[in-house]
Design a protein around this motif. Structure first.
Motif, PDB file in Angstrom:
ATOM      1  N   GLN A  90       0.829  -1.206   0.000  1.00 52.05           N
ATOM      2  CA  GLN A  90       0.000   0.000   0.000  1.00 52.05           C
ATOM      3  C   GLN A  90       0.861   1.252   0.000  1.00 52.05           C
ATOM      4  N   GLN A  91       0.384   2.246  -0.656  1.00 47.24           N
ATOM      5  CA  GLN A  91       1.067   3.544  -0.679  1.00 47.24           C
ATOM      6  C   GLN A  91       0.748   4.268   0.620  1.00 47.24           C
ATOM      7  N   THR A  92       1.795   4.566   1.389  1.00 44.12           N
ATOM      8  CA  THR A  92       1.581   5.185   2.698  1.00 44.12           C
ATOM      9  C   THR A  92       1.829   6.692   2.688  1.00 44.12           C
ATOM     10  N   ASN A  93       2.431   7.192   1.628  1.00 40.68           N
ATOM     11  CA  ASN A  93       2.704   8.630   1.570  1.00 40.68           C
ATOM     12  C   ASN A  93       1.412   9.431   1.500  1.00 40.68           C
ATOM     13  N   LYS A  94       1.342  10.482   2.285  1.00 43.58           N
ATOM     14  CA  LYS A  94       0.166  11.334   2.265  1.00 43.58           C
ATOM     15  C   LYS A  94       0.266  12.340   1.126  1.00 43.58           C
ATOM     16  N   PHE A  95      -0.897  12.812   0.713  1.00 48.30           N
ATOM     17  CA  PHE A  95      -0.947  13.809  -0.355  1.00 48.30           C
ATOM     18  C   PHE A  95      -0.684  15.160   0.279  1.00 48.30           C
ATOM     19  N   GLY A  96       0.609  15.445   0.504  1.00 43.87           N
ATOM     20  CA  GLY A  96       0.996  16.639   1.232  1.00 43.87           C
ATOM     21  C   GLY A  96       1.171  17.860   0.358  1.00 43.87           C
ATOM     22  N   LYS A  97       1.814  18.870   0.939  1.00 46.64           N
ATOM     23  CA  LYS A  97       1.976  20.154   0.260  1.00 46.64           C
ATOM     24  C   LYS A  97       2.828  20.021  -0.998  1.00 46.64           C
ATOM     25  N   LYS A  98       3.904  19.230  -0.921  1.00 47.81           N
ATOM     26  CA  LYS A  98       4.782  19.057  -2.079  1.00 47.81           C
ATOM     27  C   LYS A  98       4.042  18.394  -3.240  1.00 47.81           C
TER      28      LYS A  98
ATOM     29  N   SER B 176       6.158  21.012 -31.877  1.00 44.58           N
ATOM     30  CA  SER B 176       6.992  19.902 -31.415  1.00 44.58           C
ATOM     31  C   SER B 176       8.131  20.413 -30.538  1.00 44.58           C
ATOM     32  N   ILE B 177       8.666  21.588 -30.887  1.00 44.53           N
ATOM     33  CA  ILE B 177       9.731  22.197 -30.079  1.00 44.53           C
ATOM     34  C   ILE B 177       9.149  22.784 -28.798  1.00 44.53           C
ATOM     35  N   VAL B 178       7.985  23.407 -28.922  1.00 43.27           N
ATOM     36  CA  VAL B 178       7.329  24.007 -27.755  1.00 43.27           C
ATOM     37  C   VAL B 178       7.018  22.948 -26.701  1.00 43.27           C
ATOM     38  N   LEU B 179       6.497  21.812 -27.144  1.00 43.66           N
ATOM     39  CA  LEU B 179       6.159  20.732 -26.218  1.00 43.66           C
ATOM     40  C   LEU B 179       7.372  20.312 -25.395  1.00 43.66           C
ATOM     41  N   GLN B 180       8.491  20.155 -26.061  1.00 44.10           N
ATOM     42  CA  GLN B 180       9.696  19.702 -25.368  1.00 44.10           C
ATOM     43  C   GLN B 180      10.185  20.733 -24.354  1.00 44.10           C
ATOM     44  N   PHE B 181      10.276  21.984 -24.783  1.00 46.30           N
ATOM     45  CA  PHE B 181      10.840  23.010 -23.910  1.00 46.30           C
ATOM     46  C   PHE B 181       9.916  23.341 -22.735  1.00 46.30           C
ATOM     47  N   VAL B 182       8.620  23.406 -22.992  1.00 47.65           N
ATOM     48  CA  VAL B 182       7.691  23.749 -21.913  1.00 47.65           C
ATOM     49  C   VAL B 182       7.693  22.676 -20.834  1.00 47.65           C
ATOM     50  N   MET B 183       7.606  21.404 -21.238  1.00 46.53           N
ATOM     51  CA  MET B 183       7.535  20.342 -20.237  1.00 46.53           C
ATOM     52  C   MET B 183       8.874  20.131 -19.533  1.00 46.53           C
ATOM     53  N   LEU B 184       9.985  20.350 -20.231  1.00 42.80           N
ATOM     54  CA  LEU B 184      11.287  20.296 -19.557  1.00 42.80           C
ATOM     55  C   LEU B 184      11.390  21.415 -18.523  1.00 42.80           C
ATOM     56  N   ALA B 185      10.900  22.591 -18.897  1.00 41.89           N
ATOM     57  CA  ALA B 185      10.923  23.722 -17.969  1.00 41.89           C
ATOM     58  C   ALA B 185      10.029  23.463 -16.766  1.00 41.89           C
ATOM     59  N   VAL B 186       8.847  22.903 -17.015  1.00 42.97           N
ATOM     60  CA  VAL B 186       7.923  22.587 -15.922  1.00 42.97           C
ATOM     61  C   VAL B 186       8.553  21.565 -14.975  1.00 42.97           C
ATOM     62  N   GLY B 187       9.209  20.559 -15.546  1.00 38.04           N
ATOM     63  CA  GLY B 187       9.880  19.562 -14.715  1.00 38.04           C
ATOM     64  C   GLY B 187      10.943  20.188 -13.830  1.00 38.04           C
ATOM     65  N   ALA B 188      11.713  21.109 -14.394  1.00 37.33           N
ATOM     66  CA  ALA B 188      12.753  21.789 -13.612  1.00 37.33           C
ATOM     67  C   ALA B 188      12.137  22.656 -12.516  1.00 37.33           C
ATOM     68  N   ILE B 189      11.055  23.355 -12.852  1.00 39.82           N
ATOM     69  CA  ILE B 189      10.382  24.212 -11.864  1.00 39.82           C
ATOM     70  C   ILE B 189       9.835  23.374 -10.707  1.00 39.82           C
ATOM     71  N   ILE B 190       9.281  22.206 -11.041  1.00 36.77           N
ATOM     72  CA  ILE B 190       8.752  21.317  -9.994  1.00 36.77           C
ATOM     73  C   ILE B 190       9.871  20.873  -9.055  1.00 36.77           C
ATOM     74  N   LEU B 191      11.028  20.533  -9.622  1.00 31.96           N
ATOM     75  CA  LEU B 191      12.160  20.109  -8.797  1.00 31.96           C
ATOM     76  C   LEU B 191      12.586  21.217  -7.834  1.00 31.96           C
ATOM     77  N   PHE B 192      12.684  22.443  -8.344  1.00 32.15           N
ATOM     78  CA  PHE B 192      13.104  23.563  -7.495  1.00 32.15           C
ATOM     79  C   PHE B 192      12.031  23.918  -6.465  1.00 32.15           C
ATOM     80  N   ALA B 193      10.763  23.879  -6.883  1.00 36.38           N
ATOM     81  CA  ALA B 193       9.677  24.298  -5.995  1.00 36.38           C
ATOM     82  C   ALA B 193       9.444  23.305  -4.861  1.00 36.38           C
TER      83      ALA B 193
END
Length: 350
Positions: free
Chosen positions: A131-139, A177-194
């Motif tokens: 079972q997944q025990t992690n709570k749906f927290g702030k992160k 096709s270029i926009v998709l790559q850059f936007v989602m890479l940027a979002v991934g980086a922002i999520i890591l920092f946030a």
């Protein structure tokens, strides 16, 4: 709900590999409610891949946008999704309806009943899953919100590309096709920092590992197949040109056959769709045929199919003893060809 959940998840994340965490949950819910696990699990695996061409951030969507742009066809992401989303949902629903009564109920299945007579087997089949025990927290909430904002941003850009994206000298906006790559890479980086999540912990997840292995495998297969088809393009065109020109709907069959071996919708579209364009097949027909780029359920070798088989401890989801008589064949056929047929109807109406 299992098919809709896996389909929606794929639409949101752009890859069918996201179904892996769902499969243990689907099995647990079905076996505890005495539902034959094969019914929801096979459909979940099918729908996780069916949702790829309905996702605005999938590699297949990026490939399609690039292909049409390279051919100077004015087909945007929205033009594609307004056909693929409803047609794939129609295929999903019909296949799910068929699956409701597939196979014998567990209480009437002699093989299953014989299996659970053994106490060890019974514990193995009905035992609690991890079972997944992690709570749906702030992160988690922050990461989800940022991810959904990224998807929303892509949709908005796709709707108003000229107003948002930089233009080249000819006044054309940057390729999606270029926009998709850059936007989602940027979002991934922002999520890591946030969220301050460790990048190493991401690389340790099953979904990431499976996705990277699949990416490398698909790249190799697509490279090889593209080379073979490109070198034999005149011969291939001579084989299918007359039939496809006279009966454009047969192009879907050609795409289906290619996908069964290429094991990737993006790779199939990159290789086969330009052939259709070069043959002069009408653009609406090409769009209607897009769901036929998913045929790698035909041979039960794809990771999501194998995962569904492995997670089903009851043994009802099977690979088949005769290669083609596996649990994914019939629902896959129903889903894909229903989507294609509905797609043909939609391109005439819209």
């Amino acid at each position: 709900m299992a098919p809709l959940t896996s389909f929606t998840l794929t639409m949101l994340v752009g890859t069918g590999h996201a179904v892996y965490p769902l499969l243990p949950v689907i099995y647990d819910v079905s076996i505890k409610n005495k539902i034959r696990p094969e019914r929801p699990m096979a459909m979940a695996a099918i729908c996780s891949q069916l949702g790829i061409t309905a996702s605005p951030i999938s590699a297949a969507a990026a490939a399609l946008v690039g292909i049409f742009a390279a051919a100077n066809l004015h087909v945007g992401l929205i033009d594609i999704l307004k056909i693929t989303i409803p047609s794939c949902v129609a295929g999903l629903l019909l296949a799910a309806l068929w699956s409701l009564k597939r196979g014998k109920d567990l209480e009437n299945d002699p093989d299953f009943q014989e299996k659970i007579k053994d106490e060890e087997q019974r514990k193995y089949i009905f035992g609690d899953l991890e079972q997944q025990t992690n709570k749906f927290g702030k992160k988690s909430k922050t990461a989800l919100a940022l991810f959904l904002l990224g998807i929303l941003g892509i949709v908005i850009i796709a709707i108003f590309p000229e107003a948002i994206l930089p233009l080249d000298k000819e006044g054309n906006p940057l390729k999606m096709s270029i926009v998709l790559q850059f936007v989602m890479l940027a979002v991934g980086a922002i999520i890591l920092f946030a969220t301050k999540i460790s990048a190493k912990s991401i690389s340790d997840t099953k979904v990431f590992n499976a996705g990277m292995v699949a990416a490398i495998m698909i790249f190799g297969i697509a490279w090889m197949s593209d080379t073979v088809i490109e070198n034999n393009k005149p011969y291939i065109l001579s084989l299918i040109s007359e039939t496809v020109t006279a009966h454009p709907w047969t192009f879907a069959l050609a795409m289906f056959c290619a996908s069964a071996f290429l094991k990737s919708q993006a790779a199939t579209l990159l290789v086969i769709m330009p052939l259709g364009i070069s043959l002069g097949i009408p653009t609406p027909v090409l769009i209607a045929c897009i769901p036929a780029s998913y045929a790698y359920f035909f041979f039960c070798f794809y990771p999501s199919d194998l995962a569904a088989i492995n997670f089903d401890r009851s043994g009802t989801t099977k690979a088949g003893s005769w290669i083609l008589n596996h649990s994914f064949m019939i629902p896959g056929m129903i889903a894909v060809w229903t989507a294609v047929i509905v797609g043909f109807g939609l391109v005439k109406l819209l």
